[in-house]
Design an enzyme around this catalytic site. Structure first.
Site, PDB file in Angstrom:
ATOM      1  N   ASP A 130       0.852  -1.184   0.000  1.00 29.51           N
ATOM      2  CA  ASP A 130       0.000   0.000   0.000  1.00 29.51           C
ATOM      3  C   ASP A 130       0.894   1.242   0.000  1.00 29.51           C
ATOM      4  O   ASP A 130       2.116   1.139   0.066  1.00 29.51           O
ATOM      5  CB  ASP A 130      -0.957  -0.006   1.191  1.00 29.51           C
ATOM      6  CG  ASP A 130      -0.230   0.001   2.540  1.00 29.51           C
ATOM      7  OD1 ASP A 130       1.002   0.169   2.558  1.00 29.51           O
ATOM      8  OD2 ASP A 130      -0.900  -0.165   3.566  1.00 29.51           O
ATOM      9  N   GLY A 149       0.934   3.795   2.199  1.00 28.68           N
ATOM     10  CA  GLY A 149       1.245   4.370   3.505  1.00 28.68           C
ATOM     11  C   GLY A 149       0.280   5.460   3.929  1.00 28.68           C
ATOM     12  O   GLY A 149       0.244   5.848   5.091  1.00 28.68           O
ATOM     13  N   GLY A 150      -0.529   5.945   3.007  1.00 33.95           N
ATOM     14  CA  GLY A 150      -1.424   7.055   3.313  1.00 33.95           C
ATOM     15  C   GLY A 150      -2.501   6.712   4.315  1.00 33.95           C
ATOM     16  O   GLY A 150      -2.819   7.511   5.204  1.00 33.95           O
ATOM     17  N   PHE A 151      -3.070   5.511   4.202  1.00 36.01           N
ATOM     18  CA  PHE A 151      -4.140   5.121   5.128  1.00 36.01           C
ATOM     19  C   PHE A 151      -3.627   5.067   6.552  1.00 36.01           C
ATOM     20  O   PHE A 151      -4.287   5.542   7.481  1.00 36.01           O
ATOM     21  CB  PHE A 151      -4.718   3.761   4.723  1.00 36.01           C
ATOM     22  CG  PHE A 151      -5.765   3.261   5.673  1.00 36.01           C
ATOM     23  CD1 PHE A 151      -7.053   3.782   5.647  1.00 36.01           C
ATOM     24  CD2 PHE A 151      -5.476   2.288   6.624  1.00 36.01           C
ATOM     25  CE1 PHE A 151      -8.027   3.337   6.530  1.00 36.01           C
ATOM     26  CE2 PHE A 151      -6.431   1.836   7.511  1.00 36.01           C
ATOM     27  CZ  PHE A 151      -7.713   2.360   7.459  1.00 36.01           C
ATOM     28  N   ASP A 168      -7.918  -7.531   0.166  1.00 32.62           N
ATOM     29  CA  ASP A 168      -6.979  -7.691   1.274  1.00 32.62           C
ATOM     30  C   ASP A 168      -7.649  -7.239   2.560  1.00 32.62           C
ATOM     31  O   ASP A 168      -8.555  -6.402   2.540  1.00 32.62           O
ATOM     32  CB  ASP A 168      -5.712  -6.854   1.057  1.00 32.62           C
ATOM     33  CG  ASP A 168      -5.914  -5.398   1.483  1.00 32.62           C
ATOM     34  OD1 ASP A 168      -5.533  -5.054   2.618  1.00 32.62           O
ATOM     35  OD2 ASP A 168      -6.485  -4.615   0.694  1.00 32.62           O
ATOM     36  N   CYS A 198     -10.518 -29.909   6.356  1.00 30.35           N
ATOM     37  CA  CYS A 198      -9.534 -28.864   6.072  1.00 30.35           C
ATOM     38  C   CYS A 198      -8.140 -29.478   6.124  1.00 30.35           C
ATOM     39  O   CYS A 198      -7.814 -30.211   7.061  1.00 30.35           O
ATOM     40  CB  CYS A 198      -9.653 -27.730   7.082  1.00 30.35           C
ATOM     41  SG  CYS A 198      -8.358 -26.467   6.906  1.00 30.35           S
ATOM     42  N   CYS A 200      -5.221 -28.067   6.669  1.00 29.86           N
ATOM     43  CA  CYS A 200      -4.183 -27.384   7.459  1.00 29.86           C
ATOM     44  C   CYS A 200      -3.786 -28.238   8.661  1.00 29.86           C
ATOM     45  O   CYS A 200      -4.531 -29.126   9.098  1.00 29.86           O
ATOM     46  CB  CYS A 200      -4.677 -26.006   7.912  1.00 29.86           C
ATOM     47  SG  CYS A 200      -5.820 -26.030   9.312  1.00 29.86           S
ATOM     48  N   CYS A 205      -6.206 -28.567  11.694  1.00 30.10           N
ATOM     49  CA  CYS A 205      -7.354 -29.468  11.548  1.00 30.10           C
ATOM     50  C   CYS A 205      -6.934 -30.926  11.392  1.00 30.10           C
ATOM     51  O   CYS A 205      -7.695 -31.836  11.744  1.00 30.10           O
ATOM     52  CB  CYS A 205      -8.199 -29.042  10.355  1.00 30.10           C
ATOM     53  SG  CYS A 205      -9.001 -27.439  10.590  1.00 30.10           S
ATOM     54  N   HIS A 238      -4.869 -21.906   9.926  1.00 26.45           N
ATOM     55  CA  HIS A 238      -6.194 -22.377   9.514  1.00 26.45           C
ATOM     56  C   HIS A 238      -6.996 -21.292   8.801  1.00 26.45           C
ATOM     57  O   HIS A 238      -7.600 -21.540   7.758  1.00 26.45           O
ATOM     58  CB  HIS A 238      -7.005 -22.875  10.715  1.00 26.45           C
ATOM     59  CG  HIS A 238      -8.447 -23.087  10.360  1.00 26.45           C
ATOM     60  ND1 HIS A 238      -8.897 -24.175   9.638  1.00 26.45           N
ATOM     61  CD2 HIS A 238      -9.536 -22.288  10.550  1.00 26.45           C
ATOM     62  CE1 HIS A 238     -10.196 -24.057   9.408  1.00 26.45           C
ATOM     63  NE2 HIS A 238     -10.605 -22.926   9.960  1.00 26.45           N
TER      64      HIS A 238
END
Length: 416
Positions: A113, A115-117, A291, A329, A331, A334, A360
């Site tokens: 990004d 950096g402004g936010f 995102d 799942c 992962c 799980c 997960h």
């Protein structure tokens, strides 16, 4: 068909679905310097060069226990925060060390990004002027200025595959329309300065950010900003200024308005949106990229994402549940641990719980997006079935929020 493909020095975009005004959901491939990104895609947020609680090895899918599914839970692109990376370790050092990819040992794609936010949301005394964002350093209080040129310089040094313009960020619930007018026009001017400052066009892709508050009236702020930014012919565009507390009816209508007017042959990125329900709705409206910190942040608070919504593993009723977080799942959480085990780890503030739940939740988000992509590629009927199944699991009583129904029918053209 050339209308569905776009090529620039550092990005090639191929749309795999027909341009059908009655079926807005899209599946595409974005070819970037560090590999292909299949859309729709969710990008986990790695603030300072890592996803909190996970090593790069774990993020790559080493914690996946089913080899045939490794491709379904490994992110193809993650996000870094320019403001935080500039604060520590500093972008000149990153450049000296070969960029963020090498610094964090990540061979796939990165997006940063501007950096402004963070400037506006984290720093109480930030002042926005035509020159840039003036603020006091959180380290030593020194007065500093983030300009469009400085933001691009930092992002050039970080070396992400996709970089974002510095825009004038205004909360979507701000009542001052004149402030929105000022910010929208300034964001276009700042984009021109970002384009001029961008020194790595053959290696990095600069995206513009559409602003304009909630004004989607004919000839209004959103349309004006869109028209101006499209004239700059960038490799991709983001829809900005949302996920700031606006009501959901306004939210989906702005997304639908912007997505319908963005080029069919370029990526469309909705910034800061990551709730699974929002992703399903906005993919149906024609958005490609997302995102948000939500899946990883909520994991560190003991919340796991599952098809029915979410479960709080700190809750006392988890203490006796000798079943995985989510059946099927792949992962590690799980495949090897139970809800009861994670409950104990969380109550004891054991860091292993954060690792397992972060792994997960990322796996859940990756599988959600890949499943959506598969349904889109199979056609409108298949995607409608996917959306209905998703909503049935989330709202078994049939109490789907009205904004969701309207977005999917009026906005996305799906049948009830």
């Amino acid at each position: 068909d050339d209308s569905y493909c776009f090529k620039s020095p550092a990005l090639s975009f191929q749309l795999h679905t027909p341009r059908d005004t009655e079926f807005r959901a899209r599946a595409a491939s974005i070819h970037l310097p560090h590999g292909v990104v299949r859309t729709p895609v969710f990008m986990p947020v790695g603030t300072k060069g890592s996803i909190k609680a996970l090593s790069t090895k774990q993020l790559k899918g080493v914690w996946n226990e089913l080899d045939e599914d490794v491709d379904d839970i490994c992110p193809e692109i993650i996000l870094g925060n320019t403001y935080h990376l500039a604060s520590q370790p500093g972008t000149p050092l990153l450049a000296e060390l070969g960029g963020l990819h090498k610094f964090m040992n990540w061979r796939k794609n990165l997006l940063t990004d501007s950096g402004g936010f963070q400037m506006v949301s984290l720093l109480k005394l930030a002042q926005i002027t035509e020159e840039g964002v003036k603020f006091n350093s959180p380290v030593d209080g020194t007065e500093m200025m983030l300009t469009p040129e400085e933001s691009i310089k930092c992002q050039n040094e970080i070396g992400a595959d996709i970089i974002m313009q510095l825009d004038d960020v205004v909360s979507s619930v701000n009542p001052d329309f004149e402030r929105f007018k000022e910010a929208t026009a300034r964001s276009v001017r700042w984009l021109d300065r970002c384009i001029q400052a961008h020194n790595r066009k053959d290696e990095q892709n600069l995206f513009g950010i559409i602003q304009g508050g909630l004004d989607i009236s004919p000839g209004g702020l959103r349309e004006t900003c869109l028209q101006e930014m499209l004239l700059r012919d960038l490799p991709g565009y983001a829809i900005g200024g949302l996920a700031g507390g606006e009501d959901k009816d306004n939210f989906w209508r702005v997304v639908a308005h912007n997505a319908a007017r963005l080029p069919a042959n370029k990526p469309r990125y909705l910034m800061g949106v990551g709730y699974p329900l929002d992703l399903v709705v906005c993919v149906a409206l024609g958005v490609d990229m997302f995102d948000c910190v939500y899946p990883t942040r909520t994991a560190r608070f003991g919340v796991a994402l599952v098809p029915s919504g979410s479960i709080r593993l700190k809750s006392s009723d988890m203490a006796q549940q000798m079943v995985p977080v989510e059946e099927g799942c792949p992962c590690t959480a799980c495949q090897h641990y139970t809800r009861a085990f994670l409950h104990v780890m969380l109550k004891d503030n054991n860091a292993l719980a954060s690792q397992l739940l972060t792994s997960h939740n990322i796996a859940y988000m990756m599988r959600l997006m890949r499943s959506m992509r598969k349904s889109i590629l199979e056609g409108k009927t298949s995607h409608e079935r996917f959306v209905k199944d998703f909503l049935h699991h989330q709202f078994p009583a049939g109490d789907v929020p009205m904004w969701v129904v309207q977005a999917l029918t009026e906005g996305a053209g799906l049948t009830g």
